[in-house]
Design an enzyme around this catalytic site. Structure first.
Site, PDB file in Angstrom:
ATOM      1  N   HIS A  64      56.338  75.869  97.920  1.00 49.53           N
ATOM      2  CA  HIS A  64      57.682  76.030  97.366  1.00 49.53           C
ATOM      3  C   HIS A  64      58.633  76.725  98.340  1.00 49.53           C
ATOM      4  CE1 HIS A  64      55.490  75.579  93.341  1.00 49.53           C
ATOM      5  NE2 HIS A  64      56.205  74.494  93.541  1.00 49.53           N
ATOM      6  N   ASP A  88      57.342  72.219  87.529  1.00 44.04           N
ATOM      7  CA  ASP A  88      56.620  73.501  87.445  1.00 44.04           C
ATOM      8  C   ASP A  88      57.545  74.688  87.677  1.00 44.04           C
ATOM      9  OD1 ASP A  88      56.744  74.085  90.324  1.00 44.04           O
ATOM     10  OD2 ASP A  88      55.191  72.570  90.569  1.00 44.04           O
ATOM     11  N   GLY A 141      64.089  60.045  88.240  1.00 43.46           N
ATOM     12  CA  GLY A 141      64.840  60.441  89.417  1.00 43.46           C
ATOM     13  C   GLY A 141      65.628  59.312  90.051  1.00 43.46           C
ATOM     14  N   ASP A 158      60.753  66.815  94.930  1.00 43.66           N
ATOM     15  CA  ASP A 158      59.458  67.473  94.703  1.00 43.66           C
ATOM     16  C   ASP A 158      58.667  66.607  93.729  1.00 43.66           C
ATOM     17  OD1 ASP A 158      57.327  69.166  94.371  1.00 43.66           O
ATOM     18  OD2 ASP A 158      58.404  70.628  93.151  1.00 43.66           O
ATOM     19  N   SER A 159      58.147  65.507  94.233  1.00 50.64           N
ATOM     20  CA  SER A 159      57.529  64.496  93.379  1.00 50.64           C
ATOM     21  C   SER A 159      56.012  64.610  93.398  1.00 50.64           C
ATOM     22  CB  SER A 159      57.922  63.096  93.862  1.00 50.64           C
ATOM     23  OG  SER A 159      57.328  62.841  95.120  1.00 50.64           O
ATOM     24  N   THR A 160      55.393  63.910  92.449  1.00 53.73           N
ATOM     25  CA  THR A 160      53.960  63.686  92.517  1.00 53.73           C
ATOM     26  C   THR A 160      53.675  62.691  93.645  1.00 53.73           C
ATOM     27  OG1 THR A 160      54.114  61.877  90.917  1.00 53.73           O
ATOM     28  CG2 THR A 160      53.684  64.083  90.040  1.00 53.73           C
ATOM     29  N   ASP A 161      52.412  62.357  93.860  1.00 60.05           N
ATOM     30  CA  ASP A 161      52.077  61.323  94.835  1.00 60.05           C
ATOM     31  C   ASP A 161      52.622  59.971  94.376  1.00 60.05           C
ATOM     32  OD1 ASP A 161      50.839  63.245  96.287  1.00 60.05           O
ATOM     33  OD2 ASP A 161      48.898  62.270  96.414  1.00 60.05           O
TER      34      ASP A 161
END
Length: 286
Positions: A64, A88, A141, A158-161
């Site tokens: 972060h 998160d 997004g 800030d994404s997931t895979d």
């Protein structure tokens, strides 16, 4: 031998990592994600999405801090920030530390992630969701970036895979629309996987970014949770000087901010843009 349950992450067919589960805190599959939250004696609380580790209490600060402060201090005059993903709250927490920022827009597809992390990972956001500068939008997004009329100095993805809903945040159309919604001299950054095992993904991102940004590049950080080497962060801007800031200027900006960090510092900032040769070779061939 232990009688504890074991959770496995296997991004690659012949290699993976495991966590011993001390206690399962939450487990549910919704229309967006398969979410698990559990305790681990070494890493604290751990959240996985679609069987891939997303964050842990122990080492979240590295990710972060690097995804937030590197572009903010590189630019020096950030006023309007867009965070895509990041439910998160860790990126939001770090961005909110900068009092010179006027407006923060955050777009998260799954409100459940926000609520779960407020409950199980309260230190990630550290009450940042209460910041009056924040506008939280529940939306995809890619849909948001196509439709919004706002423009930003900084866009953080800030994404997931790139699986499930996260796929939309790794395609050429997403990068194009991000470029359109940046102000002059704006910066785009995004998480981009582990370089050693995901070189193809890095090359694809680079090929897309350089279509739209004069300076398409990457920087890196070592984060224990994301096994396999260094985590790569994509970087896009039309002002190459932002990436080439000198140590004196960065020290001055950090001192003026009066902020302190657990991982980030001016030398780490500068060093993070020096990439391993195998990545340089791969990018040069693309």
């Amino acid at each position: 031998m232990t009688n504890k349950k074991i959770w496995h992450e296997q991004l690659h067919c012949h290699l993976g990592q495991y966590f011993l589960i001390d206690k399962i805190l939450y487990q549910e599959k919704n229309k967006y994600h398969d979410i698990k939250i559990f305790d681990n004696v070494v890493m604290g609380k751990v959240m996985t999405i679609d069987d891939i580790v997303q964050t842990t209490e122990k080492d979240e600060f590295i990710y972060h801090e690097m995804l937030s402060h590197v572009p903010i201090f590189s630019h020096g005059l950030i006023k309007d920030v867009l965070i895509i993903g990041g439910g998160d709250g860790g990126i939001l927490r770090e961005v909110c530390k900068h009092k010179n920022i006027d407006n923060i827009t955050m777009v998260e597809i799954d409100i459940n992630i926000v609520n779960l992390c407020k409950k199980y990972f309260p230190d990630h956001s550290n009450n940042a969701y209460e910041d009056p500068r924040l506008e939280l939008i529940i939306n995809d997004g890619l849909n948001f970036i196509k439709q919004t009329d706002k423009k930003f100095d900084l866009i953080i993805s800030d994404s997931t895979d790139p699986v499930g809903p996260g796929k939309n945040l790794f395609i050429s159309d997403f990068y194009l629309n991000c470029k359109k919604k940046l102000k002059k001299n704006g910066i785009f950054v995004a998480q981009n996987g582990v370089s050693f095992f995901q070189t193809k993904e890095i090359i694809l991102t680079y090929e897309n970014l350089k279509k739209y940004f004069f300076d398409a590049n990457f920087y890196q950080a070592s984060i224990p949770t994301y096994y396999g080497g260094t985590m790569m962060f994509a970087w896009g801007s039309d002002n190459i000087e932002f990436r080439l800031n000198n140590l004196k200027k960065l020290k001055s900006r950090i001192k003026k901010s009066k902020l302190s960090f657990n991982y980030y510092n001016p030398r780490i900032h500068i060093g993070s843009f020096y990439l391993p040769q195998y990545i340089i070779n791969a990018l040069n061939k693309s």
